[in-house]
Design a protein around this motif. Structure first.
Motif, PDB file in Angstrom:
ATOM      1  N   GLN A 129       0.831  -1.207   0.000  1.00  0.00           N
ATOM      2  CA  GLN A 129       0.000   0.000   0.000  1.00  0.00           C
ATOM      3  C   GLN A 129       0.866   1.258   0.000  1.00  0.00           C
ATOM      4  O   GLN A 129       0.537   2.239  -0.658  1.00  0.00           O
ATOM      5  CB  GLN A 129      -0.933  -0.005   1.218  1.00  0.00           C
ATOM      6  CG  GLN A 129      -2.042  -1.051   1.107  1.00  0.00           C
ATOM      7  CD  GLN A 129      -3.039  -0.696   0.018  1.00  0.00           C
ATOM      8  OE1 GLN A 129      -3.512   0.430  -0.063  1.00  0.00           O
ATOM      9  NE2 GLN A 129      -3.359  -1.653  -0.831  1.00  0.00           N
ATOM     10  N   THR A 135       4.093   5.003  -6.092  1.00  0.00           N
ATOM     11  CA  THR A 135       4.154   4.898  -7.552  1.00  0.00           C
ATOM     12  C   THR A 135       3.156   5.815  -8.248  1.00  0.00           C
ATOM     13  O   THR A 135       3.297   6.064  -9.435  1.00  0.00           O
ATOM     14  CB  THR A 135       3.915   3.458  -8.051  1.00  0.00           C
ATOM     15  OG1 THR A 135       2.678   2.993  -7.511  1.00  0.00           O
ATOM     16  CG2 THR A 135       5.027   2.541  -7.644  1.00  0.00           C
ATOM     17  N   GLY A 137       3.032   8.771  -7.296  1.00  0.00           N
ATOM     18  CA  GLY A 137       3.723  10.043  -7.122  1.00  0.00           C
ATOM     19  C   GLY A 137       3.590  10.681  -5.756  1.00  0.00           C
ATOM     20  O   GLY A 137       3.993  11.815  -5.548  1.00  0.00           O
TER      21      GLY A 137
ATOM     22  N   ARG B  45      12.046  -2.817  -9.842  1.00  0.00           N
ATOM     23  CA  ARG B  45      11.757  -1.922  -8.724  1.00  0.00           C
ATOM     24  C   ARG B  45      12.811  -0.826  -8.558  1.00  0.00           C
ATOM     25  O   ARG B  45      12.544   0.200  -7.939  1.00  0.00           O
ATOM     26  CB  ARG B  45      11.603  -2.734  -7.433  1.00  0.00           C
ATOM     27  CG  ARG B  45      10.324  -3.598  -7.429  1.00  0.00           C
ATOM     28  CD  ARG B  45      10.388  -4.659  -6.354  1.00  0.00           C
ATOM     29  NE  ARG B  45      10.563  -4.083  -5.035  1.00  0.00           N
ATOM     30  CZ  ARG B  45       9.582  -3.616  -4.285  1.00  0.00           C
ATOM     31  NH1 ARG B  45       8.347  -3.687  -4.704  1.00  0.00           N
ATOM     32  NH2 ARG B  45       9.830  -3.108  -3.104  1.00  0.00           N
ATOM     33  N   ASN B  48      11.971   2.589 -10.698  1.00  0.00           N
ATOM     34  CA  ASN B  48      11.236   3.734 -10.144  1.00  0.00           C
ATOM     35  C   ASN B  48      11.555   3.936  -8.655  1.00  0.00           C
ATOM     36  O   ASN B  48      10.756   4.472  -7.904  1.00  0.00           O
ATOM     37  CB  ASN B  48       9.729   3.590 -10.357  1.00  0.00           C
ATOM     38  CG  ASN B  48       9.154   2.396  -9.633  1.00  0.00           C
ATOM     39  OD1 ASN B  48       9.885   1.587  -9.092  1.00  0.00           O
ATOM     40  ND2 ASN B  48       7.844   2.299  -9.610  1.00  0.00           N
ATOM     41  N   LEU B  50      11.649   2.114  -6.072  1.00  0.00           N
ATOM     42  CA  LEU B  50      11.008   1.433  -4.942  1.00  0.00           C
ATOM     43  C   LEU B  50      12.080   0.682  -4.158  1.00  0.00           C
ATOM     44  O   LEU B  50      11.964   0.471  -2.960  1.00  0.00           O
ATOM     45  CB  LEU B  50       9.928   0.458  -5.424  1.00  0.00           C
ATOM     46  CG  LEU B  50       8.569   1.056  -5.790  1.00  0.00           C
ATOM     47  CD1 LEU B  50       7.574  -0.035  -6.108  1.00  0.00           C
ATOM     48  CD2 LEU B  50       8.034   1.963  -4.704  1.00  0.00           C
ATOM     49  N   ARG B  80       9.592   8.908  -9.880  1.00  0.00           N
ATOM     50  CA  ARG B  80       8.422   8.031  -9.819  1.00  0.00           C
ATOM     51  C   ARG B  80       7.227   8.610 -10.566  1.00  0.00           C
ATOM     52  O   ARG B  80       6.408   7.873 -11.089  1.00  0.00           O
ATOM     53  CB  ARG B  80       8.022   7.801  -8.363  1.00  0.00           C
ATOM     54  CG  ARG B  80       8.987   6.904  -7.632  1.00  0.00           C
ATOM     55  CD  ARG B  80       8.433   6.515  -6.271  1.00  0.00           C
ATOM     56  NE  ARG B  80       9.482   5.907  -5.475  1.00  0.00           N
ATOM     57  CZ  ARG B  80       9.861   6.341  -4.285  1.00  0.00           C
ATOM     58  NH1 ARG B  80       9.247   7.377  -3.736  1.00  0.00           N
ATOM     59  NH2 ARG B  80      10.820   5.735  -3.625  1.00  0.00           N
ATOM     60  N   ARG B  81       7.137   9.927 -10.566  1.00  0.00           N
ATOM     61  CA  ARG B  81       5.975  10.538 -11.219  1.00  0.00           C
ATOM     62  C   ARG B  81       5.992  10.373 -12.725  1.00  0.00           C
ATOM     63  O   ARG B  81       4.997  10.594 -13.386  1.00  0.00           O
ATOM     64  CB  ARG B  81       5.901  12.029 -10.857  1.00  0.00           C
ATOM     65  CG  ARG B  81       5.402  12.210  -9.447  1.00  0.00           C
ATOM     66  CD  ARG B  81       5.230  13.654  -9.040  1.00  0.00           C
ATOM     67  NE  ARG B  81       4.834  13.690  -7.631  1.00  0.00           N
ATOM     68  CZ  ARG B  81       4.767  14.802  -6.903  1.00  0.00           C
ATOM     69  NH1 ARG B  81       5.053  15.958  -7.469  1.00  0.00           N
ATOM     70  NH2 ARG B  81       4.410  14.740  -5.647  1.00  0.00           N
ATOM     71  N   MET B  85       3.245   2.065 -12.307  1.00  0.00           N
ATOM     72  CA  MET B  85       3.643   0.703 -11.963  1.00  0.00           C
ATOM     73  C   MET B  85       2.416  -0.168 -11.724  1.00  0.00           C
ATOM     74  O   MET B  85       1.465   0.246 -11.071  1.00  0.00           O
ATOM     75  CB  MET B  85       4.510   0.728 -10.710  1.00  0.00           C
ATOM     76  CG  MET B  85       4.882  -0.640 -10.213  1.00  0.00           C
ATOM     77  SD  MET B  85       6.679  -0.805 -10.196  1.00  0.00           S
ATOM     78  CE  MET B  85       6.883  -2.317  -9.314  1.00  0.00           C
ATOM     79  N   PHE B  87       1.429  -3.842 -10.111  1.00  0.00           N
ATOM     80  CA  PHE B  87       2.012  -4.808  -9.178  1.00  0.00           C
ATOM     81  C   PHE B  87       1.455  -6.219  -9.385  1.00  0.00           C
ATOM     82  O   PHE B  87       0.315  -6.393  -9.822  1.00  0.00           O
ATOM     83  CB  PHE B  87       1.706  -4.398  -7.740  1.00  0.00           C
ATOM     84  CG  PHE B  87       2.291  -3.086  -7.318  1.00  0.00           C
ATOM     85  CD1 PHE B  87       3.544  -3.020  -6.747  1.00  0.00           C
ATOM     86  CD2 PHE B  87       1.575  -1.916  -7.492  1.00  0.00           C
ATOM     87  CE1 PHE B  87       4.081  -1.798  -6.353  1.00  0.00           C
ATOM     88  CE2 PHE B  87       2.096  -0.695  -7.104  1.00  0.00           C
ATOM     89  CZ  PHE B  87       3.351  -0.637  -6.538  1.00  0.00           C
ATOM     90  N   ASN B  91      -2.391  -4.278  -5.379  1.00  0.00           N
ATOM     91  CA  ASN B  91      -2.231  -3.170  -4.419  1.00  0.00           C
ATOM     92  C   ASN B  91      -3.194  -2.015  -4.646  1.00  0.00           C
ATOM     93  O   ASN B  91      -2.819  -0.854  -4.521  1.00  0.00           O
ATOM     94  CB  ASN B  91      -0.799  -2.630  -4.426  1.00  0.00           C
ATOM     95  CG  ASN B  91       0.200  -3.637  -3.918  1.00  0.00           C
ATOM     96  OD1 ASN B  91      -0.196  -4.671  -3.362  1.00  0.00           O
ATOM     97  ND2 ASN B  91       1.464  -3.380  -4.086  1.00  0.00           N
ATOM     98  N   ARG B 153      -5.209   2.740 -13.057  1.00  0.00           N
ATOM     99  CA  ARG B 153      -4.697   3.680 -12.062  1.00  0.00           C
ATOM    100  C   ARG B 153      -3.299   4.165 -12.444  1.00  0.00           C
ATOM    101  O   ARG B 153      -2.979   5.352 -12.297  1.00  0.00           O
ATOM    102  CB  ARG B 153      -4.655   3.008 -10.675  1.00  0.00           C
ATOM    103  CG  ARG B 153      -4.090   3.916  -9.606  1.00  0.00           C
ATOM    104  CD  ARG B 153      -4.096   3.284  -8.236  1.00  0.00           C
ATOM    105  NE  ARG B 153      -3.181   2.148  -8.137  1.00  0.00           N
ATOM    106  CZ  ARG B 153      -3.014   1.431  -7.039  1.00  0.00           C
ATOM    107  NH1 ARG B 153      -3.712   1.716  -5.954  1.00  0.00           N
ATOM    108  NH2 ARG B 153      -2.179   0.422  -7.015  1.00  0.00           N
ATOM    109  N   ILE B 157      -1.952   8.700 -14.280  1.00  0.00           N
ATOM    110  CA  ILE B 157      -1.003   9.781 -13.996  1.00  0.00           C
ATOM    111  C   ILE B 157      -0.222  10.189 -15.259  1.00  0.00           C
ATOM    112  O   ILE B 157       0.709  10.974 -15.187  1.00  0.00           O
ATOM    113  CB  ILE B 157      -0.029   9.426 -12.842  1.00  0.00           C
ATOM    114  CG1 ILE B 157       0.861   8.241 -13.208  1.00  0.00           C
ATOM    115  CG2 ILE B 157      -0.786   9.129 -11.546  1.00  0.00           C
ATOM    116  CD1 ILE B 157       2.034   8.055 -12.246  1.00  0.00           C
TER     117      ILE B 157
END
Lengths: 232, 248
Positions: A129, A135, A137, B45, B48, B50, B80-81, B85, B87, B91, B153, B157
């Protein structure tokens, strides 16, 4: 006299005295015990949230201070904390009535315990989460407030309700620093009816029980409302 | 458009990525294959941030991050923006509806107009075939549907690069197709994608380039016709044989 008492298996229950005492005790409960609980719990929750956030953060010196706070509160009896604050404030030249003094003590106490609940709830939210928030942003802060806390608070409702109901009963300790709340009122009435004092205490217990019963119904309602996004 | 240079990552004593260079050109689809524990997910990962690499440069032409130096948090957020991603375990945000999940990034992070974002979100849902599910919560959806929301999702962005971390590995076999179809559509539309996958057939049909990774290094890379049909390296041959003939 006997007509107003109920005889049950040889035990004489002072029915009339209990009826007469019911309202005065209940009124102290409504006027003092319940506000004392609500205010202390509210302040305690703010302390708890701040404490939990600091303890999961990486801000080292601050973290240690809050660790010590939680450890000290959890490691000492509430009655002792109450007395220390009651006698410490005058030493520091702070004059405070017993009632606000009790609020300080209970807030600090419930804050430490509830912070552990909130911290554990935050940690119970899956790592994915956090990553999902990052991710799209989001910053740490934004992820915490928009993604993690709403889920964590849902998890923490049952244990926090437990703390709240526990606090209702713990406020009886305030009687020891002269706050006339539900229990101290019972003591006062009992003192003039020493022969029947046990029945006054039974009455007090009964009133605590009613208050807590109503609160647990409220807890149930709240949980059902919050359940809307989970599998039933 | 996007490049990685000298990427290194260790977990404790375990070196997961030894020195990875790769380049992703605009509009290309790159499939990353490799046995479990090969470092392929860690590599994705790192793209970006993570996972924070120990060394190496990762980034787009106009925003690169050099992990050999101390990196500012803001720089990671910036990185990251620019990528979305998807998963393995979806998530999705369980406390928000499908539509709210998709709108969260554009509205909360990009501060874009709510009404426009809402319209775009519904278009995205239409694209992944879930327009009628917009007001449901994630738990009311199947795995395949949840993953398609996850894709929507990420797209919302408007990233320059889409990253997929084994997007079908958690799905029941009969639900894999619906997710792969959406991904094929994205590839056809010209999205730049990096996909970690075990779906050899998907890689063969969709990818422009396949990277086979094992032991933290790129063992072989090239067009799917070369790497998957005529692998030169023995490690690649063995891996493909195991995947295509699981009972041997």
């Amino acid at each position: 006299m006997l007509t107003n008492n109920m005889v049950l298996g040889g035990i004489v229950i002072p029915w009339e005295l209990m009826q007469q005492s019911f309202w005065p005790i209940l009124i102290e409960g409504i006027k003092v015990t319940i506000p004392l609980t609500l205010i202390s719990f509210f302040i305690g929750m703010i302390i708890a949230l701040i404490t939990a956030l600091v303890r999961i953060s990486k801000i080292k010196p601050l973290k240690w201070i809050f660790n010590i706070y939680v450890s000290a509160i959890r490691g000492t009896p509430l009655l002792v904390q109450l007395f220390i604050i009651f006698y410490l404030l005058p030493e520091l030249n702070v004059t405070l009535d017993p009632y606000p003094t009790a609020i300080i003590a209970f807030s600090l106490n419930v804050g430490a315990y509830a912070s552990e609940i909130i911290r554990a709830s935050i940690l119970s939210v899956p790592k994915g989460q956090w990553e999902a928030g990052y991710t799209i942003g989001m910053s740490y802060r934004k992820t915490l407030f928009r993604v993690i806390l709403p889920q964590a608070l849902r998890v923490s409702v049952p244990p926090l309700s437990n703390s709240f109901i526990g606090l209702v009963k713990e406020t009886s300790l305030a009687s020891q620093i002269l706050v006339t709340e539900l229990f101290r009122k019972s003591q006062q009435i009992g003192a003039t009816n020493l022969d029947q004092i046990v029945y006054i205490y039974i009455l007090a217990a009964f009133i605590y029980w009613i208050i807590c019963f109503i609160l647990s119904l409220a807890q149930h309602q709240l949980e059902r409302r919050l359940d809307r996004y989970t599998v039933r | 458009m996007f490049a990685v240079k000298g990427l290194k990552k260790t977990f404790g004593n375990n070196t997961v990525l030894k020195s990875i260079d790769m380049q992703v050109d605009k509009g290309k689809v790159i499939a990353i294959l490799g046995p479990s524990g090969s470092g392929k997910t860690t590599l994705l990962r790192c793209l970006n941030a993570l996972e924070i690499p120990d060394e190496g440069i990762v980034g787009f032409e106009d925003h690169q991050v050099d992990f050999s130096q101390k990196v500012k948090q803001q720089s990671l957020i910036q990185l990251r923006r620019k990528s979305g991603m998807v998963f393995q375990s979806y998530n999705l945000f369980p406390h928000r509806t499908v539509l709210e999940n998709i709108m969260e990034g554009p509205v909360q992070v990009q501060k874009r107009d709510k009404k426009t974002v809402r319209e775009e979100a519904i278009e995205l849902l239409d694209k992944v075939g879930l327009k009628d599910k917009k007001d449901l919560y994630p738990y009311q959806l199947s795995g395949g549907q949840q993953q398609r929301v996850g894709i929507a999702r990420a797209l919302a962005i408007k990233p320059e690069l889409m990253l997929f971390d084994e997007p079908t590995s958690a799905l029941d076999p009969e639900l894999i197709g619906e997710v792969l179809r959406v991904m094929r559509d994205l590839a056809d539309e010209g999205w730049t994608m990096v996909v970690v996958t075990h779906e050899i057939k998907f890689a063969q049909e969709i990818a422009d380039e396949v990277i086979f990774i094992d032991g933290g290094v790129i063992v072989e890379q090239g067009a799917p016709a070369e790497v998957l049909s005529n692998p030169k390296e023995e490690r690649t041959q063995r891996f493909l044989h195991r995947i295509l003939n699981p009972t041997d």
